[in-house]
Design a protein around this motif. Structure first.
Motif, mmCIF file in Angstrom:
data_model
loop_
_atom_site.group_PDB
_atom_site.id
_atom_site.type_symbol
_atom_site.label_atom_id
_atom_site.label_comp_id
_atom_site.label_asym_id
_atom_site.label_seq_id
_atom_site.Cartn_x
_atom_site.Cartn_y
_atom_site.Cartn_z
ATOM 1 N N PRO A 130 0.795 -1.238 0.000
ATOM 2 C CA PRO A 130 0.000 0.000 0.000
ATOM 3 C C PRO A 130 0.824 1.282 0.000
ATOM 4 C CG PRO A 130 -0.907 -1.593 1.554
ATOM 5 C CD PRO A 130 0.420 -2.128 1.117
ATOM 6 N N VAL A 131 2.073 1.209 0.452
ATOM 7 C CA VAL A 131 2.898 2.425 0.494
ATOM 8 C C VAL A 131 4.141 2.268 -0.394
ATOM 9 C CG1 VAL A 131 2.107 3.206 2.745
ATOM 10 C CG2 VAL A 131 4.005 1.588 2.625
ATOM 11 N N SER A 132 4.051 1.422 -1.403
ATOM 12 C CA SER A 132 5.200 1.153 -2.264
ATOM 13 C C SER A 132 5.102 1.879 -3.598
ATOM 14 C CB SER A 132 5.331 -0.354 -2.545
ATOM 15 O OG SER A 132 5.732 -1.049 -1.386
ATOM 16 N N VAL A 133 6.219 2.421 -4.029
ATOM 17 C CA VAL A 133 6.369 2.893 -5.399
ATOM 18 C C VAL A 133 6.833 1.691 -6.208
ATOM 19 C CG1 VAL A 133 7.592 4.471 -6.939
ATOM 20 C CG2 VAL A 133 6.945 5.228 -4.633
ATOM 21 N N ASN A 134 5.967 1.187 -7.020
ATOM 22 C CA ASN A 134 6.060 -0.069 -7.765
ATOM 23 C C ASN A 134 5.780 -1.246 -6.828
ATOM 24 O OD1 ASN A 134 6.470 1.377 -10.033
ATOM 25 N ND2 ASN A 134 8.385 0.383 -10.626
ATOM 26 N N ARG A 135 4.527 -1.662 -6.877
ATOM 27 C CA ARG A 135 4.033 -2.709 -5.986
ATOM 28 C C ARG A 135 4.399 -4.092 -6.527
ATOM 29 N NH1 ARG A 135 1.063 1.380 -6.579
ATOM 30 N NH2 ARG A 135 0.018 0.606 -8.427
ATOM 31 N N PRO A 136 4.544 -5.060 -5.607
ATOM 32 C CA PRO A 136 4.908 -6.419 -6.037
ATOM 33 C C PRO A 136 3.763 -7.104 -6.756
ATOM 34 C CG PRO A 136 4.354 -6.410 -3.708
ATOM 35 C CD PRO A 136 4.351 -4.969 -4.149
ATOM 36 N N SER A 137 4.120 -8.144 -7.474
ATOM 37 C CA SER A 137 3.147 -8.947 -8.219
ATOM 38 C C SER A 137 3.614 -10.390 -8.183
ATOM 39 C CB SER A 137 3.068 -8.454 -9.671
ATOM 40 O OG SER A 137 2.536 -9.449 -10.526
ATOM 41 N N PRO A 138 2.704 -11.355 -8.287
ATOM 42 C CA PRO A 138 3.139 -12.751 -8.402
ATOM 43 C C PRO A 138 4.050 -12.981 -9.603
ATOM 44 C CG PRO A 138 0.797 -12.655 -7.895
ATOM 45 C CD PRO A 138 1.232 -11.241 -8.198
ATOM 46 N N LEU A 139 4.029 -12.061 -10.566
ATOM 47 C CA LEU A 139 4.867 -12.191 -11.760
ATOM 48 C C LEU A 139 6.148 -11.372 -11.685
ATOM 49 C CD1 LEU A 139 2.095 -12.069 -14.516
ATOM 50 C CD2 LEU A 139 3.159 -14.068 -13.457
ATOM 51 N N GLY A 140 6.422 -10.762 -10.523
ATOM 52 C CA GLY A 140 7.637 -9.977 -10.373
ATOM 53 C C GLY A 140 7.628 -9.225 -9.054
ATOM 54 N N LEU A 141 8.769 -9.173 -8.378
ATOM 55 C CA LEU A 141 8.811 -8.567 -7.049
ATOM 56 C C LEU A 141 8.553 -7.067 -7.064
ATOM 57 C CD1 LEU A 141 11.806 -10.451 -5.360
ATOM 58 C CD2 LEU A 141 9.362 -10.959 -5.251
ATOM 59 N N SER A 142 8.855 -6.390 -8.168
ATOM 60 C CA SER A 142 8.583 -4.949 -8.244
ATOM 61 C C SER A 142 7.576 -4.638 -9.350
ATOM 62 C CB SER A 142 9.877 -4.160 -8.470
ATOM 63 O OG SER A 142 10.552 -4.606 -9.627
ATOM 64 N N GLY A 143 6.775 -5.635 -9.694
ATOM 65 C CA GLY A 143 5.770 -5.477 -10.742
ATOM 66 C C GLY A 143 5.878 -6.611 -11.737
ATOM 67 N N PRO A 144 4.861 -6.817 -12.543
ATOM 68 C CA PRO A 144 4.856 -7.955 -13.466
ATOM 69 C C PRO A 144 5.998 -7.889 -14.476
ATOM 70 C CG PRO A 144 2.666 -6.975 -13.297
ATOM 71 C CD PRO A 144 3.607 -6.034 -12.617
ATOM 72 N N TRP A 145 6.698 -9.020 -14.638
ATOM 73 C CA TRP A 145 7.677 -9.109 -15.712
ATOM 74 C C TRP A 145 6.915 -9.226 -17.032
ATOM 75 C CZ3 TRP A 145 8.509 -12.453 -19.684
ATOM 76 C CH2 TRP A 145 9.702 -12.292 -20.396
ATOM 77 N N ARG A 146 7.361 -8.462 -18.028
ATOM 78 C CA ARG A 146 6.736 -8.525 -19.352
ATOM 79 C C ARG A 146 7.814 -8.718 -20.409
ATOM 80 N NH1 ARG A 146 3.581 -4.545 -16.638
ATOM 81 N NH2 ARG A 146 1.339 -4.990 -16.729
ATOM 82 N N SER A 147 7.466 -9.457 -21.435
ATOM 83 C CA SER A 147 8.376 -9.651 -22.557
ATOM 84 C C SER A 147 8.382 -8.386 -23.416
ATOM 85 C CB SER A 147 7.916 -10.839 -23.400
ATOM 86 O OG SER A 147 6.688 -10.522 -24.061
ATOM 87 N N PRO A 148 9.394 -8.213 -24.273
ATOM 88 C CA PRO A 148 9.389 -7.065 -25.183
ATOM 89 C C PRO A 148 8.126 -6.987 -26.027
ATOM 90 C CG PRO A 148 11.555 -8.082 -25.164
ATOM 91 C CD PRO A 148 10.660 -8.981 -24.359
ATOM 92 N N ALA A 149 7.592 -8.145 -26.438
ATOM 93 C CA ALA A 149 6.370 -8.126 -27.236
ATOM 94 C C ALA A 149 5.182 -7.604 -26.425
ATOM 95 C CB ALA A 149 6.068 -9.532 -27.757
#
Length: 242
Positions: free
Chosen positions: A111-130
């Motif tokens: 709730p107080v994070s700049v870039n919140r965690p996600s099950p797909l990445g600790l600081s937000g979802p990992w995304r492919s270049p596509a």
């Protein structure tokens, strides 16, 4: 207290931490991933009410979720190389459990994070270049073509001529490409990222086009104005619901 969470060797995170400390008065602590995964004592409660944790770091500092008012989250992985057992199966199990524990700790601070965690990445979802390219096109940005290889799952990286940093509604480094600033803001919102680096490929004919994005931009390229804006951003974070 504010936290700057980062991977070992993240010099941009150290630069931010120093800048925030200079602005004061809120205490700022830098904690890297190795400290978290090598803690000497940990307590984590998820059974009643909001989840909480308290952990003693190897250097003796005590980190408690209740004491944290703001977080810059730049973690991407939980180092678990020290969790090696005789059995490969046991080692893999321990590594998976530690990664899950770190993710749960981060969720306490979400709730107080700049870039919140996600099950797909600790600081937000990992995304492919596509995936980033699809999001960028949906945000109205011109997108550079991707070079895909049928023999490898990797995607060749497009050339990068400029990187802009988006923090909330503010875009740093976009002065030379003002027409792309609204699209960069929309991309960050669409990605659910408070803080995002957007790579651009300059084009003499059309100005610039999207070449990639990252949740871990080198914040130093934005200079002191970013420190000032991040300080304000953290100061204005809403109180946690507990």
């Amino acid at each position: 207290m504010w936290l700057v969470l980062c991977n070992p060797g993240d010099q941009a995170a150290r630069w931010v931490c120093t800048g925030l400390r200079e602005r004061g008065p809120t205490p700022v602590e830098l904690v890297d991933a190795e400290m978290l995964t090598r803690s000497v004592r940990s307590a984590h409660s998820i059974e009643e009410g909001p989840a909480r944790f308290e952990t003693t770091l190897p250097d003796g500092r005590v980190l408690a979720s209740d004491d944290v008012d703001g977080v810059l989250n730049r973690l991407t992985y939980a180092p678990v190389g020290h969790l090696v057992f005789a059995s490969v199966t046991d080692s893999c199990y321990a590594m998976a459990e530690m990664s899950a524990l770190v993710l749960s700790w981060l969720q306490c601070l979400a709730p107080v994070s700049v870039n919140r965690p996600s099950p797909l990445g600790l600081s937000g979802p990992w995304r492919s270049p596509a995936e980033w390219s699809l999001l960028a096109a949906g945000a109205g940005l011109r997108v550079a073509p991707l070079r895909l290889s049928g023999e490898s799952p990797t995607t060749a990286r497009n050339p990068v001529d400029r990187t802009v940093v988006v923090l909330g509604e503010h875009v740093f480094g976009g002065e030379a490409v003002p027409g792309l600033v609204p699209g960069c803001r929309r991309l960050a919102r669409g990605a659910g990222a408070d803080l995002l680096g957007v790579d651009l490929e300059l084009d003499d004919r059309h100005g610039a086009r999207f070449a990639g994005a990252t949740l871990l931009p080198d914040l130093r390229i934005a200079g002191p104005p970013l420190i000032a804006r991040l300080h304000t951003y953290l100061t204005r974070l809403p109180a946690r619901p507990w």
